[in-house]
Design an enzyme around this catalytic site. Structure first.
Site, short mmCIF file in Angstrom:
data_model
loop_
_atom_site.label_atom_id
_atom_site.label_comp_id
_atom_site.label_asym_id
_atom_site.label_seq_id
_atom_site.Cartn_x
_atom_site.Cartn_y
_atom_site.Cartn_z
N TRP A 101 0.54 -1.06 0.21
CA TRP A 101 -0.05 -0.33 -0.17
C TRP A 101 0.79 1.75 0.20
O TRP A 101 0.42 2.41 -0.76
CB TRP A 101 -0.92 -0.21 0.94
CG TRP A 101 -1.95 -1.20 0.88
CD1 TRP A 101 -2.44 -1.50 1.86
CD2 TRP A 101 -3.23 -0.79 0.15
NE1 TRP A 101 -2.61 -2.68 1.47
CE2 TRP A 101 -3.99 -2.45 0.71
CE3 TRP A 101 -3.12 -0.73 -1.07
CZ2 TRP A 101 -4.82 -2.75 -0.48
CZ3 TRP A 101 -4.40 -0.89 -2.30
CH2 TRP A 101 -4.61 -2.67 -1.24
N ASP A 171 -1.34 6.44 6.77
CA ASP A 171 -2.30 5.79 5.94
C ASP A 171 -2.77 4.40 7.27
O ASP A 171 -1.87 3.85 7.49
CB ASP A 171 -1.99 5.34 5.26
CG ASP A 171 -3.30 3.55 4.18
OD1 ASP A 171 -3.53 3.99 4.68
OD2 ASP A 171 -2.62 3.47 3.21
N LYS A 195 -11.96 -1.51 6.77
CA LYS A 195 -10.83 -2.48 7.79
C LYS A 195 -10.96 -2.76 9.42
O LYS A 195 -11.42 -3.25 9.36
CB LYS A 195 -9.62 -2.47 7.48
CG LYS A 195 -9.06 -1.92 6.09
CD LYS A 195 -8.52 -2.79 5.27
CE LYS A 195 -8.30 -2.54 3.86
NZ LYS A 195 -7.48 -2.33 3.67
C1 LIG Z 1 -7.10 -1.88 1.93
C2 LIG Z 1 -5.90 -0.56 2.19
C3 LIG Z 1 -6.00 -0.21 0.93
C4 LIG Z 1 -6.92 0.12 0.03
O1 LIG Z 1 -8.02 0.45 0.53
P1 LIG Z 1 -8.89 0.33 -0.48
O2 LIG Z 1 -10.49 1.90 0.50
O3 LIG Z 1 -9.53 0.04 -1.30
O4 LIG Z 1 -8.48 1.92 -1.83
C5 LIG Z 1 -4.77 1.19 1.29
N1 LIG Z 1 -4.06 1.40 2.34
C6 LIG Z 1 -4.58 0.09 3.12
C7 LIG Z 1 -3.37 0.19 4.46
C8 LIG Z 1 -5.39 -0.24 3.27
O5 LIG Z 1 -4.83 -1.63 4.27
#
Ligand SMILES: *Cc1c(COP(=O)(O)O)cnc(C)c1O
Length: 360
Positions: A101, A171, A195
């Site tokens: 990511w 993030d 998540k």
């Molecule tokens: C799942 C995830 C993403 C991507 O998320 P989307 O909503 O599918 O774009 C980005 N960063 C992390 C840390 C993730 O776990």
């Protein structure tokens, strides 16, 4: 009706209490005679929903007044572009690449300016967090970027990098609201909610006010400007209204659990059940450097692809689902987010012990 223990990395398990409440309100939300799904986002009822959601997350995270909370769309991945478009004033940013990511965010930033990969753990399949105490931070960097919890690899920053005064962007998709955070250490915190918070379709951005400006990269679409969403209190256009409503319920659920201090304590206890077993097992072992272990995502392997596949299959049949590791890593991964009860992990470990005994 029977619910499974869902170890999915995302979309993931939500508190049963929240789902039940949403079900009860499905046809008639508190006397409005309609579902929140059918409601105008400009209505009084919806205004209350989104305002309470914001107030509750502010409360939970102790968000200072000089930060704005935005409920946006496009998933976490859209932020990979939105961040450089809005923050890369000098067209320079430093990225710490600790997983897929972070790597994707870095690659996206390369489209807009000079993104520097100042540290990486790719040499060892992202199984650790590099030492970030004295990195070569660029003199003119607009920000330093991290992915705080690496969903796929199961690592977590236990201490934030020394950004040498530069703005930290993080993030937190897979560790959102799993423990207390000091918001003042960041310029921008964001995460997709699917998540650890709610249904896919919402991304929450917590951004310091001075970073919200008209001064964005040329060509930045209106919808991708933080300022337009901040000025319109996340109601510039139709927001992901139902998703925000569920997030709001999860915030209230978290407050009822005792807030983020209590969640941290619970999550530590929960993860320990699994990690302790992985440390003593002769068959299963964890794949991550001990001091960097995530409380949310726990990858493990047997060392044999056939056994891994057999385990995932038998576990699913026994009601422990979505344990297959990410397609790029293999093995297994148990995601044990806020809403996974400790009994789920205890029962999983019990099942792993039996599997090990049978194979031994
Ligand atoms: C799942 C995830 C993403 C991507 O998320 P989307 O909503 O599918 O774009 C980005 N960063 C992390 C840390 C993730 O776990």
């Amino acid at each position: 009706m029977s619910r499974v223990y869902n170890f999915s990395a995302g979309p993931a398990v939500l508190p049963e209490e929240v789902l039940k409440e949403a079900a009860e309100e499905m046809l008639d939300y508190r006397g409005t005679g309609m579902s929140v799904m059918e409601m105008s986002h400009r209505s009084k009822a919806y205004e209350t929903i989104i305002q309470e959601a914001e107030a509750d997350i502010r409360d939970l995270m102790n968000i200072p007044d000089n930060y704005r909370v935005l409920f946006l769309q496009g998933g976490a991945s859209q932020q990979f572009a939105m961040i450089p478009m809005n923050l890369m004033k000098n067209r320079v940013a430093d990225y710490i690449v600790t997983g897929q990511w972070a790597k994707k965010a870095y690659q996206e930033a390369c489209l807009y300016g000079r993104a520097n990969k100042i540290a990486s753990s790719e040499d060892k399949t992202f199984s650790y967090i590099p030492d970030c105490s004295d990195l070569p931070i660029s003199e003119d960097a607009d920000y330093v970027y991290i992915c705080e919890n690496n969903t796929i690899y199961g690592t977590k920053f236990k201490t934030l990098p020394n950004t040498k005064g530069k703005t930290l962007v993080s993030d937190v998709s897979s560790c959102f609201l799993s423990e207390p955070v000091d918001v003042t250490k960041y310029g921008l915190i964001y995460g997709g909610v699917q998540k650890n918070i709610g249904p896919a379709g919402v991304v929450i951005v917590i951004i310091r006010e001075d970073l919200i400006t008209e001064d964005v990269l040329p060509g930045t679409p209106t919808m991708l400007r933080y300022k337009i969403h901040a000025d319109n209190k996340s109601l510039y256009n139709t927001p992901p209204a139902y998703g925000i409503y569920i997030c709001g319920k999860v915030f209230k659920w978290l407050k009822k659990q005792g807030g983020l201090e209590a969640m941290k304590e619970y999550n530590e206890r929960k993860a320990k059940v699994l990690y302790d077993f992985l440390d003593e097992s002769k068959l299963f072992h964890g794949t991550v450097r001990r001091e960097d272990r995530s409380l949310m995502n726990v990858p493990f392997v047997t060392g044999s692809e056939e056994l891994d596949a057999e385990f995932v299959k038998e576990a699913a049949a026994a009601g422990f689902v979505n344990l297959k590791g990410h397609r790029t890593v293999g093995g297994m991964r148990a995601s044990i987010y806020n809403a996974m009860p400790i009994e789920g992990v205890e029962k999983l470990v019990e099942f792993m012990k039996q599997f090990e005994a049978r194979m031994g």
